[in-house]
Scaffold this active site. Structure first.
Site, PDB file in Angstrom:
ATOM      1  N   HIS A  46     -32.720 -28.850 -24.049  1.00 52.68           N
ATOM      2  CA  HIS A  46     -32.490 -28.260 -23.447  1.00 52.68           C
ATOM      3  C   HIS A  46     -31.591 -28.037 -22.581  1.00 52.68           C
ATOM      4  O   HIS A  46     -30.257 -27.736 -22.300  1.00 52.68           O
ATOM      5  CB  HIS A  46     -33.499 -27.627 -22.781  1.00 52.68           C
ATOM      6  CG  HIS A  46     -33.639 -26.454 -21.704  1.00 52.68           C
ATOM      7  ND1 HIS A  46     -34.366 -25.251 -21.983  1.00 52.68           N
ATOM      8  CD2 HIS A  46     -33.310 -26.319 -20.183  1.00 52.68           C
ATOM      9  CE1 HIS A  46     -33.426 -24.116 -21.454  1.00 52.68           C
ATOM     10  NE2 HIS A  46     -33.336 -24.858 -20.678  1.00 52.68           N
ATOM     11  N   GLU A  47     -31.585 -29.117 -21.308  1.00 52.74           N
ATOM     12  CA  GLU A  47     -30.457 -29.570 -20.005  1.00 52.74           C
ATOM     13  C   GLU A  47     -29.416 -30.551 -20.448  1.00 52.74           C
ATOM     14  O   GLU A  47     -28.087 -29.541 -19.916  1.00 52.74           O
ATOM     15  CB  GLU A  47     -31.246 -30.788 -19.551  1.00 52.74           C
ATOM     16  CG  GLU A  47     -32.536 -30.448 -19.046  1.00 52.74           C
ATOM     17  CD  GLU A  47     -32.510 -28.890 -18.201  1.00 52.74           C
ATOM     18  OE1 GLU A  47     -31.704 -27.999 -17.582  1.00 52.74           O
ATOM     19  OE2 GLU A  47     -33.735 -28.418 -17.506  1.00 52.74           O
ATOM     20  N   HIS A  50     -26.879 -27.336 -21.430  1.00 55.77           N
ATOM     21  CA  HIS A  50     -26.529 -26.574 -20.035  1.00 55.77           C
ATOM     22  C   HIS A  50     -25.220 -27.640 -19.875  1.00 55.77           C
ATOM     23  O   HIS A  50     -24.161 -27.122 -19.250  1.00 55.77           O
ATOM     24  CB  HIS A  50     -26.852 -26.483 -18.645  1.00 55.77           C
ATOM     25  CG  HIS A  50     -28.443 -25.988 -18.963  1.00 55.77           C
ATOM     26  ND1 HIS A  50     -28.198 -24.498 -18.618  1.00 55.77           N
ATOM     27  CD2 HIS A  50     -29.534 -25.693 -18.573  1.00 55.77           C
ATOM     28  CE1 HIS A  50     -28.824 -23.920 -18.690  1.00 55.77           C
ATOM     29  NE2 HIS A  50     -30.063 -24.822 -18.396  1.00 55.77           N
ATOM     30  N   HIS A  53     -22.059 -26.278 -22.037  1.00 54.94           N
ATOM     31  CA  HIS A  53     -21.958 -25.185 -21.375  1.00 54.94           C
ATOM     32  C   HIS A  53     -20.396 -25.573 -20.415  1.00 54.94           C
ATOM     33  O   HIS A  53     -19.616 -25.291 -20.336  1.00 54.94           O
ATOM     34  CB  HIS A  53     -23.384 -24.220 -21.227  1.00 54.94           C
ATOM     35  CG  HIS A  53     -21.846 -23.000 -21.134  1.00 54.94           C
ATOM     36  ND1 HIS A  53     -22.871 -22.351 -20.599  1.00 54.94           N
ATOM     37  CD2 HIS A  53     -21.074 -22.424 -21.521  1.00 54.94           C
ATOM     38  CE1 HIS A  53     -22.764 -20.821 -20.794  1.00 54.94           C
ATOM     39  NE2 HIS A  53     -21.444 -21.277 -21.788  1.00 54.94           N
ATOM     40  N   GLU A  83     -29.223 -18.925 -20.713  1.00 53.18           N
ATOM     41  CA  GLU A  83     -29.693 -20.202 -21.228  1.00 53.18           C
ATOM     42  C   GLU A  83     -29.533 -20.093 -22.696  1.00 53.18           C
ATOM     43  O   GLU A  83     -30.641 -20.945 -23.172  1.00 53.18           O
ATOM     44  CB  GLU A  83     -31.218 -19.896 -20.755  1.00 53.18           C
ATOM     45  CG  GLU A  83     -32.021 -19.974 -19.349  1.00 53.18           C
ATOM     46  CD  GLU A  83     -32.034 -21.007 -18.833  1.00 53.18           C
ATOM     47  OE1 GLU A  83     -31.881 -22.749 -20.096  1.00 53.18           O
ATOM     48  OE2 GLU A  83     -31.554 -21.361 -18.098  1.00 53.18           O
ATOM     49  N   TYR A 202     -35.543 -15.696 -19.939  1.00 55.82           N
ATOM     50  CA  TYR A 202     -35.594 -16.627 -21.496  1.00 55.82           C
ATOM     51  C   TYR A 202     -35.661 -16.068 -22.470  1.00 55.82           C
ATOM     52  O   TYR A 202     -35.319 -17.042 -23.441  1.00 55.82           O
ATOM     53  CB  TYR A 202     -36.576 -17.692 -20.815  1.00 55.82           C
ATOM     54  CG  TYR A 202     -36.047 -18.520 -19.241  1.00 55.82           C
ATOM     55  CD1 TYR A 202     -35.470 -20.015 -19.424  1.00 55.82           C
ATOM     56  CD2 TYR A 202     -36.167 -18.473 -18.372  1.00 55.82           C
ATOM     57  CE1 TYR A 202     -35.598 -21.192 -18.962  1.00 55.82           C
ATOM     58  CE2 TYR A 202     -35.755 -19.678 -17.271  1.00 55.82           C
ATOM     59  CZ  TYR A 202     -35.507 -20.973 -17.407  1.00 55.82           C
ATOM     60  OH  TYR A 202     -35.134 -21.707 -16.849  1.00 55.82           O
TER      61      TYR A 202
END
Length: 265
Positions: A46-47, A50, A53, A83, A202
């Site tokens: 998940h992180e 980011h 991105h 997200e 989310y």
């Protein structure tokens, strides 16, 4: 996440974006490598979405970079889209072919056995009704408390203080009462660090991510170079140079849909 979003300075030299994930993961012990719990791996994916991105941004100005909502400057992608890259990458960690490649037994380098991988993959939505109802109740609470000055808030025709409001909403949404004399919101940092009145995003992001990932699911393997490159160029690299809907259409070749998200349940 700690970031330098990257931009072009006055002398036209590109400042490359930089990003670091700071998290609490299981440590290795007695000289043995760390053995991450599965949920830690999911959180890392998940992180790292980011991170991707951030570092793959091609925006000329930091104002149009990904800009996580917690950073102290304006700009970045829409809250509803923020997200998407993180929740998109989460999808991969649940796939059997990815679990086989990721898992490794230090003693002999073997992967998890097929039956364990299949069982883990199928467990993704266990207890999903409760967890989703809880997130929806948190999203509603977030919207209500950021829609008025307080100290009381109206919900279903009654006034509540901040503590009792959360209890009322959670009980309605999940059928489970808050533990007496507790206030879970006190340890919930999102409403105070950039997601105020935006926690609902989310689920919007998850719906968009499911739509994007459905393109990978339709392929013979979820690991597809050409499709991954298209995702990078149409979803990650533009950042806030384009609006979210435009990026989704550019990747999907159609209007985004929540159908893939709904088909999971």
């Amino acid at each position: 996440n700690d970031t330098n979003d990257g931009d072009s300075s006055a002398d036209s030299h590109r400042v490359l974006p930089a990003c670091v994930n700071i998290g609490n993961l299981s440590r290795g012990t007695d000289g043995k490598p760390s053995m991450l719990r599965f949920r830690e791996v999911e959180t890392f994916f998940h992180e790292f979405g980011h991170v991707m991105h951030c570092v793959l941004s091609k925006s000329k100005h930091s104002l149009q970079a990904w800009a996580w909502s917690a950073v102290p400057w304006p700009g970045g992608v829409e809250q509803d889209f923020l997200e998407v890259p993180s929740m998109m990458l989460e999808n991969f960690v649940w796939q059997p072919e990815i679990l086989k490649r990721l898992s490794c037994r230090p003693k002999d380098g073997s992967s998890l056995p097929k039956d364990a991988i299949d069982a883990l993959s199928k467990s993704r939505f266990v207890m999903d009704s409760y967890s989703r109802s809880r997130v929806l109740s948190m999203s509603l609470y977030d919207l209500i408390v950021h829609s008025g000055p307080g100290p009381t808030y109206s919900y279903k025709g009654q006034d509540y203080d901040a503590i009792d409001l959360y209890s009322a909403i959670l009980s309605d949404a999940t059928g489970v009462s808050v533990i007496p004399d507790t206030f879970p919101v006190a340890s919930w940092y999102h409403p105070m660090m950039g997601y105020d009145a935006g926690y609902y995003s989310y689920y919007w992001s998850e719906a968009y991510a499911a739509d994007l990932f459905s393109e990978f699911e339709q392929a013979s393997s979820v690991v597809q170079y050409d499709l991954g490159l298209k995702y990078r160029e149409t979803i990650l690299s533009p950042c806030a140079m384009l609006d979210g809907n435009t990026m989704l259409r550019n990747f999907l070749g159609r209007d985004p849909s929540i159908e893939a998200f709904l088909m999971r349940f």
